[in-house]
Scaffold this motif. Sequence first.
Motif, short mmCIF file in Angstrom:
data_model
loop_
_atom_site.label_atom_id
_atom_site.label_comp_id
_atom_site.label_asym_id
_atom_site.label_seq_id
_atom_site.Cartn_x
_atom_site.Cartn_y
_atom_site.Cartn_z
N SER A 161 -41.50 -98.88 -5.81
CA SER A 161 -41.12 -99.15 -4.42
C SER A 161 -39.79 -98.47 -4.15
CB SER A 161 -40.98 -100.67 -4.22
OG SER A 161 -40.15 -100.97 -3.12
N PRO A 162 -39.55 -98.04 -2.91
CA PRO A 162 -38.29 -97.35 -2.62
C PRO A 162 -37.07 -98.27 -2.57
CG PRO A 162 -39.61 -97.56 -0.63
CD PRO A 162 -40.47 -98.01 -1.76
N LEU A 163 -37.27 -99.58 -2.55
CA LEU A 163 -36.13 -100.48 -2.40
C LEU A 163 -35.27 -100.51 -3.66
CD1 LEU A 163 -37.71 -103.40 -0.37
CD2 LEU A 163 -36.42 -101.43 0.44
N GLU A 164 -33.98 -100.73 -3.45
CA GLU A 164 -32.98 -100.55 -4.50
C GLU A 164 -33.25 -101.41 -5.73
OE1 GLU A 164 -29.05 -100.98 -3.04
OE2 GLU A 164 -28.15 -99.97 -4.77
N ARG A 165 -33.68 -102.66 -5.52
CA ARG A 165 -33.90 -103.55 -6.66
C ARG A 165 -35.02 -103.05 -7.58
NH1 ARG A 165 -35.15 -105.94 -1.77
NH2 ARG A 165 -37.16 -107.00 -1.46
N CYS A 166 -36.01 -102.39 -6.98
CA CYS A 166 -37.09 -101.81 -7.80
C CYS A 166 -36.62 -100.54 -8.49
CB CYS A 166 -38.31 -101.53 -6.93
SG CYS A 166 -39.16 -103.03 -6.39
N ARG A 167 -35.81 -99.76 -7.82
CA ARG A 167 -35.26 -98.55 -8.45
C ARG A 167 -34.37 -98.92 -9.65
NH1 ARG A 167 -35.01 -93.65 -5.38
NH2 ARG A 167 -35.95 -93.80 -3.31
N GLN A 168 -33.58 -99.98 -9.48
CA GLN A 168 -32.75 -100.45 -10.59
C GLN A 168 -33.60 -100.89 -11.78
OE1 GLN A 168 -30.22 -103.33 -8.16
NE2 GLN A 168 -28.78 -102.69 -9.75
N THR A 169 -34.65 -101.65 -11.48
CA THR A 169 -35.53 -102.11 -12.54
C THR A 169 -36.22 -100.94 -13.22
OG1 THR A 169 -35.89 -104.20 -11.34
CG2 THR A 169 -37.50 -103.63 -13.05
N SER A 170 -36.65 -99.96 -12.45
CA SER A 170 -37.30 -98.77 -13.00
C SER A 170 -36.34 -98.02 -13.92
CB SER A 170 -37.76 -97.84 -11.87
OG SER A 170 -38.71 -98.48 -11.05
N LYS A 171 -35.10 -97.88 -13.48
CA LYS A 171 -34.10 -97.19 -14.30
C LYS A 171 -33.88 -97.92 -15.61
CE LYS A 171 -29.36 -95.40 -14.13
NZ LYS A 171 -28.11 -95.27 -13.30
N ALA A 172 -33.86 -99.25 -15.56
CA ALA A 172 -33.67 -100.04 -16.78
C ALA A 172 -34.85 -99.86 -17.73
CB ALA A 172 -33.51 -101.51 -16.43
N ILE A 173 -36.06 -99.83 -17.18
CA ILE A 173 -37.26 -99.65 -18.01
C ILE A 173 -37.22 -98.31 -18.72
CG2 ILE A 173 -39.76 -99.25 -17.90
CD1 ILE A 173 -39.85 -101.39 -15.69
N LEU A 174 -36.92 -97.25 -17.98
CA LEU A 174 -36.91 -95.93 -18.60
C LEU A 174 -35.70 -95.74 -19.50
CD1 LEU A 174 -38.17 -93.68 -15.66
CD2 LEU A 174 -39.47 -94.84 -17.46
#
Length: 237
Positions: free
Chosen positions: A55-68
């Motif tokens: 999702s483009p929303l910041e909280r999902c981007r943060q979670t994605s960054k943490a996963i990777l």
Amino acid sequence: MATVILVRHGRTTANASGVLAGRTAGVRLDEVGRSQADRTGDRLAVAPLVGLVTSPLERCRQTSKAILGRRDGEQDVPITVERGITECDYGEWQGRKLAELAKEDLWKVVQTQPSAAAFPGGESLQAMQARAVAAIRRHDAAFEAEHGPGAVWVAVSHGDIIKSILADALGMHLDLFQRISVNPASVSIVRYGSSRPDVVATNTDAGDLSWLRAKPPAEDAQVGGGAGHEAPSPPRS
């Protein structure tokens, strides 16, 4: 068939304060949420991911960054931003306290007959489900076409979005989707076969996922329950 891992974003400042964030800009993970995202990243570090859709929303981007960020540096996973799995448009409800919203007449509709719920100035839950399921199935088909039936990918999204995707995969009417729980940073897993979806896991926040490296099972359901996951091959050194 490909395997999609559905991950909800970690806890946010809005979650912690009881506010319906919706699509409000600047809503970020709190300390607990960052820890949750890291934990999920550790769980998924063993998975042979071919892509991540967020999702483009910041909280999902943060979670994605943490996963990777928890993966081996040599494991390059492409990221795609997908508006189709962004948060529900809650319209005039956005930014309000959940305790206040619970007093609205629409609240009971959302709880008991979601298919009839349309948020003032926003979208309906039916429209939310339709565009989210369409986006997930489109990306799933593309990953399988490019990488084969063993493809494993991640979609990072929001609670109501993931609940609606799981309801569709389970063959449940949208009016029953409130029976599904999707906690912050939880992992749910779906495989879309030619005959039917296979819901492998829902709302997990712990457990070994190394079995995702094993060959995916046959599409036919195993009468009697089957033998479970095959032992995965050890990761390459």
